[in-house]
Design an enzyme around this catalytic site. Structure first.
Site, short mmCIF file in Angstrom:
data_model
loop_
_atom_site.label_atom_id
_atom_site.label_comp_id
_atom_site.label_asym_id
_atom_site.label_seq_id
_atom_site.Cartn_x
_atom_site.Cartn_y
_atom_site.Cartn_z
N ARG A 163 0.85 -1.18 0.00
CA ARG A 163 0.00 0.00 0.00
C ARG A 163 0.89 1.24 0.00
NH1 ARG A 163 -3.74 -2.32 -1.64
NH2 ARG A 163 -5.75 -2.69 -0.67
N HIS B 172 -1.24 0.90 -9.64
CA HIS B 172 -1.98 0.01 -8.73
C HIS B 172 -2.72 -1.09 -9.52
CE1 HIS B 172 -4.02 -0.29 -4.53
NE2 HIS B 172 -4.01 -1.48 -5.14
P1 NDP Z 1 -2.02 -11.39 4.47
O1 NDP Z 1 -2.91 -10.86 5.52
O2 NDP Z 1 -2.19 -12.78 4.00
O3 NDP Z 1 -0.48 -11.23 4.92
C1 NDP Z 1 0.00 -10.09 5.56
C2 NDP Z 1 1.40 -10.36 6.02
O4 NDP Z 1 1.93 -9.15 6.58
C3 NDP Z 1 1.49 -11.42 7.13
O5 NDP Z 1 2.63 -12.20 6.95
C4 NDP Z 1 1.60 -10.58 8.38
O6 NDP Z 1 2.29 -11.20 9.46
C5 NDP Z 1 2.45 -9.44 7.87
N1 NDP Z 1 2.31 -8.27 8.75
C6 NDP Z 1 1.20 -7.58 9.08
N2 NDP Z 1 1.50 -6.62 9.96
C7 NDP Z 1 2.81 -6.71 10.21
C8 NDP Z 1 3.70 -6.03 11.07
N3 NDP Z 1 3.29 -5.03 11.86
N4 NDP Z 1 4.98 -6.41 11.10
C9 NDP Z 1 5.43 -7.45 10.32
N5 NDP Z 1 4.64 -8.14 9.49
C10 NDP Z 1 3.33 -7.78 9.43
O7 NDP Z 1 -2.14 -10.37 3.25
P2 NDP Z 1 -1.94 -10.67 1.69
O8 NDP Z 1 -0.64 -11.33 1.52
O9 NDP Z 1 -3.15 -11.31 1.13
O10 NDP Z 1 -1.91 -9.18 1.12
C11 NDP Z 1 -0.95 -8.25 1.55
C12 NDP Z 1 -1.31 -6.86 1.07
O11 NDP Z 1 -1.09 -6.74 -0.34
C13 NDP Z 1 -2.77 -6.46 1.21
O12 NDP Z 1 -3.08 -6.07 2.54
C14 NDP Z 1 -2.88 -5.30 0.25
O13 NDP Z 1 -2.58 -4.07 0.91
C15 NDP Z 1 -1.80 -5.59 -0.79
N6 NDP Z 1 -2.36 -5.88 -2.11
C16 NDP Z 1 -2.00 -5.06 -3.16
C17 NDP Z 1 -2.48 -5.31 -4.42
C18 NDP Z 1 -2.03 -4.51 -5.58
O14 NDP Z 1 -2.57 -4.69 -6.69
N7 NDP Z 1 -1.05 -3.64 -5.42
C19 NDP Z 1 -3.42 -6.42 -4.68
C20 NDP Z 1 -3.70 -7.21 -3.52
C21 NDP Z 1 -3.21 -6.93 -2.28
P3 NDP Z 1 1.72 -12.57 10.12
O15 NDP Z 1 2.09 -13.66 9.14
O16 NDP Z 1 2.46 -12.68 11.39
O17 NDP Z 1 0.24 -12.38 10.26
C1 OXD Z 2 -6.29 -5.34 -3.15
C2 OXD Z 2 -5.86 -4.38 -4.17
O1 OXD Z 2 -6.11 -5.09 -1.96
O2 OXD Z 2 -6.20 -4.57 -5.36
O3 OXD Z 2 -6.83 -6.40 -3.53
O4 OXD Z 2 -5.15 -3.43 -3.84
#
Ligand code: NDP
Ligand code: OXD
Length: 315
Positions: A228, A276
């Protein structure tokens, strides 16, 4: 039972058409039109108007049409009902494709070769093996893990950082504040797939960039962010690029979107920008996922654990 579709920032038509086709037993309501709030039991949303969901007295569950829920959770009137987010191979593969493409572009120095070609220079650049390059993945969730697996297959040394400790085959794992330093000091290419939460906002700043590993064939560490825009401090990215603290950056997300035409990021010679689109939520692929999730909830089976949002953690 009615399913309300409330989408801002994308055109809702494709979603509404598919949801109506795939779930003929449901009344699918379009939030752009007049509807009776009392009838709505489920909502499929992307960045819905703040306050909208709080006006639905019989709402049972919310289905976020993307993986990230930061925009949804920012609504102060969000009702206390379960929230599901997208976890689906279609979205995951799109993200892995974007991450892999960008890692390879930097590792294989595509921009420098292109510049040499433009100048008709037969320039040979150092090309170490992938095993000599460490890709550090911030966020070892659904998306981070899949991208990591493909990068491992390509031969990179892959490390990962998460909130809670993880033990994943082939990935050197670090966690929490304590693990951040050792994680960063090994990293040549930093891939960011973190959610935007109170803990992660602004994490990609000058101090963090200065802790990355310095010596590599790319001229310094590289930042790749598709998590993000709120994770990154853009003035710090520009300063770090200009001071040689970062060698290059690939950015799919921005502090403010769409990125302003006046942003200096656009013209920076070492910044790659995509709008994005790293992993689009595709209506054709994902409407089925939403219909299955709604049916499951209606059958009393609740929300599948891997898609259920932890509102306290913020993702
Ligand atoms: P998940 O919820 O599956 O994974 C999030 C990961 O981030 C986990 O490993 C979590 O740790 C870690 N995390 C969260 N907070 C912290 C912290 N404070 N310190 C360290 N690690 C942290 O999310 P996804 O993998 O499905 O998606 C990730 C992000 O990708 C979404 O939230 C979204 O913002 C972004 N995204 C962007 C897109 C784009 O087109 N650019 C499309 C889709 C998503 P833990 O394993 O310990 O829970
Ligand atoms: C998502 C994105 O979070 O597209 O899925 O950013």
């Amino acid at each position: 039972m009615s399913l309300l579709v409330a989408i801002r920032g994308w055109t809702p038509d494709a979603w509404i058409e598919r949801l109506r086709r795939l779930a003929p037993e449901h009344v699918v309501l379009d939030a752009r039109e007049a509807f009776d709030p009392e009838t709505v039991t489920h909502a499929a949303v992307w960045k819905p108007e703040p306050g909208l969901l709080g006006r639905l007295p019989n709402l049972r569950a919310v289905f976020n049409l993307g993986a990230g829920v930061d925009a949804l959770l920012a609504d102060p009137k969000l009702p206390d009902v379960p929230i599901a987010r997208i976890v689906d191979p279609d979205l995951t593969r799109r993200m892995t494709e974007w991450v892999t493409m960008n890692v390879l572009v930097h590792h294989r120095q595509v921009r420098r070769h292109a510049e040499n070609q433009r100048r008709t220079v037969w320039g040979t650049l150092a090309q170490p093996a992938a095993r000599d390059v460490t890709v550090g993945v911030m966020g070892l969730g659904v998306l981070g893990r899949d991208a990591a697996e493909v990068l491992i297959r390509l031969g990179f040394h892959v490390t990962g950082w998460s909130r809670s400790p993880r033990d994943i085959d082939g990935i050197e794992c670090f966690a929490g504040t304590y693990g951040l330093g050792p994680f960063l000091e090994r990293t040549d290419i930093l891939v960011v797939l973190l959610p935007l939460t109170d803990d992660t906002r602004g994490i990609l700043d000058r101090d963090l960039f200065a802790r990355l590993k310095r010596d590599n064939h790319m001229g310094g560490p590289v930042l790749i962010n598709a998590g993000r825009g709120g994770l990154q401090v853009e003035t710090d990215i520009l300063a770090a690029l200009d001071e040689g603290v970062l060698a290059a950056a690939s950015l799919d997300v921005f502090e403010s979107e769409p990125l302003s035409p006046t942003s200096p990021l656009w013209a920076h010679p070492r910044v790659t920008i995509t709008p994005h689109c790293a992993a689009d939520s595709d209506a054709e692929a994902l409407a089925r996922v939403i219909v299955a999730a709604v049916r499951r909830e209606e059958a009393g089976e609740g929300i599948a654990a891997e898609t259920l949002v932890d509102r306290t953690a913020g993702y």
